[in-house]
Design a protein around this motif. Structure first.
Motif, mmCIF file in Angstrom:
data_model
loop_
_atom_site.group_PDB
_atom_site.id
_atom_site.type_symbol
_atom_site.label_atom_id
_atom_site.label_comp_id
_atom_site.label_asym_id
_atom_site.label_seq_id
_atom_site.Cartn_x
_atom_site.Cartn_y
_atom_site.Cartn_z
ATOM 1 N N SER A 158 43.225 -0.425 -68.891
ATOM 2 C CA SER A 158 42.757 -1.803 -69.034
ATOM 3 C C SER A 158 42.803 -2.250 -70.482
ATOM 4 O O SER A 158 42.700 -1.432 -71.406
ATOM 5 C CB SER A 158 41.306 -1.930 -68.537
ATOM 6 O OG SER A 158 41.202 -1.616 -67.167
ATOM 7 N N LEU A 159 42.977 -3.540 -70.651
ATOM 8 C CA LEU A 159 42.880 -4.185 -71.960
ATOM 9 C C LEU A 159 42.234 -5.549 -71.769
ATOM 10 O O LEU A 159 42.353 -6.155 -70.702
ATOM 11 C CB LEU A 159 44.252 -4.380 -72.599
ATOM 12 C CG LEU A 159 44.949 -3.193 -73.259
ATOM 13 C CD1 LEU A 159 46.354 -3.604 -73.721
ATOM 14 C CD2 LEU A 159 44.148 -2.655 -74.430
ATOM 15 N N ARG A 160 41.608 -6.025 -72.823
ATOM 16 C CA ARG A 160 41.041 -7.373 -72.802
ATOM 17 C C ARG A 160 41.578 -8.148 -73.987
ATOM 18 O O ARG A 160 41.358 -7.754 -75.139
ATOM 19 C CB ARG A 160 39.520 -7.341 -72.855
ATOM 20 C CG ARG A 160 38.860 -8.698 -72.639
ATOM 21 C CD ARG A 160 37.387 -8.648 -72.908
ATOM 22 N NE ARG A 160 36.677 -9.845 -72.447
ATOM 23 C CZ ARG A 160 35.634 -10.383 -73.053
ATOM 24 N NH1 ARG A 160 35.160 -9.827 -74.163
ATOM 25 N NH2 ARG A 160 35.035 -11.450 -72.553
ATOM 26 N N LEU A 161 42.275 -9.235 -73.709
ATOM 27 C CA LEU A 161 42.795 -10.110 -74.753
ATOM 28 C C LEU A 161 41.817 -11.255 -74.998
ATOM 29 O O LEU A 161 41.175 -11.747 -74.065
ATOM 30 C CB LEU A 161 44.151 -10.671 -74.358
ATOM 31 C CG LEU A 161 45.243 -9.671 -73.979
ATOM 32 C CD1 LEU A 161 46.550 -10.418 -73.683
ATOM 33 C CD2 LEU A 161 45.446 -8.650 -75.065
ATOM 34 N N SER A 162 41.750 -11.665 -76.252
ATOM 35 C CA SER A 162 40.938 -12.820 -76.632
ATOM 36 C C SER A 162 41.800 -13.788 -77.433
ATOM 37 O O SER A 162 42.714 -13.367 -78.141
ATOM 38 C CB SER A 162 39.741 -12.393 -77.479
ATOM 39 O OG SER A 162 38.906 -11.499 -76.787
ATOM 40 N N CYS A 163 41.469 -15.062 -77.335
ATOM 41 C CA CYS A 163 42.166 -16.086 -78.108
ATOM 42 C C CYS A 163 41.152 -17.145 -78.514
ATOM 43 O O CYS A 163 40.565 -17.797 -77.643
ATOM 44 C CB CYS A 163 43.292 -16.698 -77.306
ATOM 45 S SG CYS A 163 44.060 -18.136 -78.087
ATOM 46 N N ALA A 164 40.976 -17.292 -79.806
ATOM 47 C CA ALA A 164 40.018 -18.260 -80.324
ATOM 48 C C ALA A 164 40.754 -19.418 -80.984
ATOM 49 O O ALA A 164 41.619 -19.203 -81.844
ATOM 50 C CB ALA A 164 39.084 -17.592 -81.323
ATOM 51 N N ALA A 165 40.388 -20.623 -80.599
ATOM 52 C CA ALA A 165 40.949 -21.830 -81.202
ATOM 53 C C ALA A 165 40.002 -22.322 -82.285
ATOM 54 O O ALA A 165 38.791 -22.383 -82.078
ATOM 55 C CB ALA A 165 41.144 -22.910 -80.149
ATOM 56 N N SER A 166 40.563 -22.656 -83.437
ATOM 57 C CA SER A 166 39.738 -23.115 -84.544
ATOM 58 C C SER A 166 40.427 -24.266 -85.256
ATOM 59 O O SER A 166 41.610 -24.509 -85.090
ATOM 60 C CB SER A 166 39.479 -21.961 -85.526
ATOM 61 O OG SER A 166 40.691 -21.523 -86.111
ATOM 62 N N GLY A 167 39.628 -24.960 -86.069
ATOM 63 C CA GLY A 167 40.170 -26.091 -86.811
ATOM 64 C C GLY A 167 39.545 -27.387 -86.333
ATOM 65 O O GLY A 167 38.487 -27.411 -85.715
ATOM 66 N N SER A 168 40.242 -28.466 -86.610
ATOM 67 C CA SER A 168 39.752 -29.791 -86.260
ATOM 68 C C SER A 168 40.076 -30.092 -84.794
ATOM 69 O O SER A 168 41.120 -30.664 -84.483
ATOM 70 C CB SER A 168 40.396 -30.841 -87.160
ATOM 71 O OG SER A 168 39.942 -32.128 -86.835
ATOM 72 N N ILE A 169 39.179 -29.682 -83.903
ATOM 73 C CA ILE A 169 39.385 -29.821 -82.468
ATOM 74 C C ILE A 169 38.374 -30.802 -81.900
ATOM 75 O O ILE A 169 37.167 -30.622 -82.093
ATOM 76 C CB ILE A 169 39.247 -28.457 -81.760
ATOM 77 C CG1 ILE A 169 40.317 -27.487 -82.282
ATOM 78 C CG2 ILE A 169 39.376 -28.627 -80.254
ATOM 79 C CD1 ILE A 169 40.127 -26.057 -81.799
ATOM 80 N N PHE A 170 38.875 -31.808 -81.182
ATOM 81 C CA PHE A 170 37.979 -32.752 -80.522
ATOM 82 C C PHE A 170 37.627 -32.275 -79.127
ATOM 83 O O PHE A 170 36.470 -32.264 -78.739
ATOM 84 C CB PHE A 170 38.605 -34.147 -80.477
ATOM 85 C CG PHE A 170 37.726 -35.177 -79.824
ATOM 86 C CD1 PHE A 170 37.960 -35.594 -78.527
ATOM 87 C CD2 PHE A 170 36.663 -35.724 -80.516
ATOM 88 C CE1 PHE A 170 37.152 -36.538 -77.922
ATOM 89 C CE2 PHE A 170 35.834 -36.672 -79.931
ATOM 90 C CZ PHE A 170 36.081 -37.086 -78.634
ATOM 91 N N SER A 171 38.646 -31.899 -78.370
ATOM 92 C CA SER A 171 38.388 -31.366 -77.030
ATOM 93 C C SER A 171 39.569 -30.516 -76.582
ATOM 94 O O SER A 171 40.689 -30.699 -77.043
ATOM 95 C CB SER A 171 38.137 -32.483 -76.014
ATOM 96 O OG SER A 171 39.277 -33.284 -75.861
ATOM 97 N N ILE A 172 39.288 -29.581 -75.678
ATOM 98 C CA ILE A 172 40.303 -28.689 -75.132
ATOM 99 C C ILE A 172 40.364 -28.864 -73.620
ATOM 100 O O ILE A 172 39.329 -28.863 -72.956
ATOM 101 C CB ILE A 172 40.011 -27.209 -75.464
ATOM 102 C CG1 ILE A 172 39.925 -27.018 -76.981
ATOM 103 C CG2 ILE A 172 41.103 -26.309 -74.887
ATOM 104 C CD1 ILE A 172 39.584 -25.602 -77.403
ATOM 105 N N ASN A 173 41.559 -29.022 -73.122
ATOM 106 C CA ASN A 173 41.754 -29.152 -71.683
ATOM 107 C C ASN A 173 42.025 -27.760 -71.122
ATOM 108 O O ASN A 173 41.191 -26.865 -71.197
ATOM 109 C CB ASN A 173 42.871 -30.145 -71.403
ATOM 110 C CG ASN A 173 42.909 -30.579 -69.952
ATOM 111 O OD1 ASN A 173 42.073 -30.173 -69.144
ATOM 112 N ND2 ASN A 173 43.877 -31.395 -69.609
ATOM 113 N N ALA A 174 43.184 -27.549 -70.557
ATOM 114 C CA ALA A 174 43.493 -26.247 -69.985
ATOM 115 C C ALA A 174 43.837 -25.232 -71.072
ATOM 116 O O ALA A 174 44.334 -25.592 -72.141
ATOM 117 C CB ALA A 174 44.652 -26.358 -69.005
ATOM 118 N N MET A 175 43.563 -23.979 -70.775
ATOM 119 C CA MET A 175 43.951 -22.863 -71.633
ATOM 120 C C MET A 175 44.651 -21.828 -70.762
ATOM 121 O O MET A 175 44.379 -21.744 -69.558
ATOM 122 C CB MET A 175 42.746 -22.236 -72.335
ATOM 123 C CG MET A 175 41.935 -23.220 -73.159
ATOM 124 S SD MET A 175 40.558 -22.444 -74.044
ATOM 125 C CE MET A 175 41.440 -21.760 -75.465
#
Length: 121
Positions: free
Chosen positions: A17-34
Motif C-alpha cells: 500500500s501507498l498513500r499519495l497526498s497533494c496540497a494546493a497552495s497560493g492565491s486560491i479562491f475556490s476548488i472544484n473537482a480534484m
C-alpha cells in the motif's frame, strides 16, 4: 501563483500500500473537482480517480475496490489511498485540480509535478 505539490510515492512490493497526498497552495479562491491521473512509460495519461467538491467520486475500472480518493477542503488537499498494488500500477501519478483564483475568474486546470510509484518485487 498556485502550486500543487504531491508526496507519498515510492517503491512498494506487489500487494502493498501507498498513500499519495497533494496540497494546493497560493492565491486560491475556490476548488472544484480534484483528481489523480497516471502515466506509464509509452502510454497516455489516464484518469485514476476524481472527487467533486461535494465528495462524489469516480474511479477507473482498473482500480475500483483497491484505491480510495478523499479530500480535506479545509487544507485544499486530496489523497489517494492505494491498496493491493500491482506491477501494472507502476507509473508517474499526477494531481489535478480545477480551481479559480478570484471570484470573477474561470475554473482552470492545474497540475502537480508528478510522483513516481513503482510496484516491484
Amino acid at each position: 501563483q498556485v502550486q500543487l505539490v504531491e508526496s507519498g510515492g515510492g517503491l512498494v512490493q506487489p500487494g502493498g500500500s501507498l498513500r499519495l497526498s497533494c496540497a494546493a497552495s497560493g492565491s486560491i479562491f475556490s476548488i472544484n473537482a480534484m483528481g489523480w491521473y497516471r502515466q506509464a512509460p509509452g502510454k497516455q495519461r489516464e484518469l485514476v480517480a476524481a472527487i467533486s467538491s461535494g465528495g462524489s467520486t469516480n474511479y477507473a475500472d482498473s482500480v475500483k475496490g483497491r484505491f480510495t480518493i478523499s479530500r480535506d477542503n479545509a487544507k485544499n488537499t486530496v489523497y489517494l489511498q492505494m491498496n493491493s498494488l500491482k506491477p501494472e500500477d507502476t507509473a508517474v501519478y499526477y494531481c489535478n485540480a480545477g480551481l479559480r483564483v478570484g471570484v470573477s475568474d474561470l475554473y482552470r486546470a492545474y497540475w502537480g509535478q508528478g510522483t513516481q510509484v513503482t510496484v516491484s518485487s
